[in-house]
Scaffold this motif. Sequence first.
Motif, PDB file in Angstrom:
ATOM      1  N   PHE A  53       0.824  -1.217   0.000  1.00 45.59           N
ATOM      2  CA  PHE A  53       0.000   0.000   0.000  1.00 45.59           C
ATOM      3  C   PHE A  53       0.857   1.266   0.000  1.00 45.59           C
ATOM      4  CE2 PHE A  53       0.122  -1.526   4.456  1.00 45.59           C
ATOM      5  CZ  PHE A  53       0.755  -0.459   5.079  1.00 45.59           C
ATOM      6  N   ASN A 158     -13.955   5.148   7.619  1.00 41.52           N
ATOM      7  CA  ASN A 158     -13.259   4.439   6.547  1.00 41.52           C
ATOM      8  C   ASN A 158     -12.751   3.105   7.090  1.00 41.52           C
ATOM      9  OD1 ASN A 158     -10.600   3.615   5.212  1.00 41.52           O
ATOM     10  ND2 ASN A 158     -11.304   5.155   3.755  1.00 41.52           N
ATOM     11  N   GLU A 160     -10.715   0.961   5.192  1.00 37.73           N
ATOM     12  CA  GLU A 160      -9.552   0.484   4.440  1.00 37.73           C
ATOM     13  C   GLU A 160      -8.352   0.254   5.352  1.00 37.73           C
ATOM     14  OE1 GLU A 160      -8.841   2.540   0.527  1.00 37.73           O
ATOM     15  OE2 GLU A 160     -10.461   3.805   1.291  1.00 37.73           O
ATOM     16  N   PHE A 161      -8.178   1.145   6.342  1.00 43.87           N
ATOM     17  CA  PHE A 161      -7.054   1.029   7.263  1.00 43.87           C
ATOM     18  C   PHE A 161      -7.571   1.095   8.686  1.00 43.87           C
ATOM     19  CE2 PHE A 161      -5.295   2.708   3.357  1.00 43.87           C
ATOM     20  CZ  PHE A 161      -4.141   1.955   3.192  1.00 43.87           C
ATOM     21  N   GLU A 206     -13.487   9.093   2.293  1.00 46.04           N
ATOM     22  CA  GLU A 206     -12.680   8.771   1.120  1.00 46.04           C
ATOM     23  C   GLU A 206     -11.292   9.401   1.229  1.00 46.04           C
ATOM     24  OE1 GLU A 206     -14.718   9.808  -2.449  1.00 46.04           O
ATOM     25  OE2 GLU A 206     -16.444   8.514  -2.017  1.00 46.04           O
TER      26      GLU A 206
END
Length: 246
Positions: A53, A158, A160-161, A206
């Motif tokens: 990433f 979020n 994602e992480f 985002e």
Amino acid sequence: MKPAGRFVGHILRELREMTKVGTNLLEIDEFVHKRIVDRKGAESCYVDYAPDFGTGPFAHYICTSVNDAVLHGVPYDYNLRDGDLVSLDLAISVDGWVGDSAISFVVGKDQDPEDLRLIKCTEEALAAAIEVAQPGNRLGDVSSTVGDIAREYGYPINLEFGGHGVGHIMHGDPHVPNDGRAHHGYKLRPGLVIAIEPWFLKTTDEIFQDPKDGWTLRSSDGSRGAHTEHTIAITENGPVILTTRD
């Protein structure tokens, strides 16, 4: 793992005290470098870190994320300004064991109440999540606690992480997202060590990777972000914070 955690926590406390208007991000990075060099058995978890990433080795000693940057901020030649929201994320290995922690704060006197509210949300979410990290509870209890507090404050989330297992390496299983389903997921057992790290942006969930350095994650709409993290151990007597800054 306590020595690594205490070392990381102590450095972050020092950085919180010394970081002011005019402090250069590269000064912060060099300060951490010197502290690691001076500590026997200490090694950076970041310098040679090159996961999929990121773009190539991180090549610095600490993540310095400012304003609309919230994670993986690469230090660069920038002098902090009055009112900047700063997040510092630090992971160091001591004698083969890792401590990982993060703090957020606003420098100077021009402190936007909305920035302070955002930081407070991450801190409250972290404290509440640690409280429910009891043996026999589930990973979903930790994640849902973080998510519930973010929703109470009205911040997007979020996934994602998020948090992660910590041990001989910085990032391991299990993944600890910042939202989830209570009473579901991996059962917390004594001996498990995880990093819990609530991070939120004011008006979006985002993010995008800054093409200038291939690492820094910024909000898609330019809104500010905050990030707070502790490494904790699950014990028979409950959670123990390893990265305490006391």
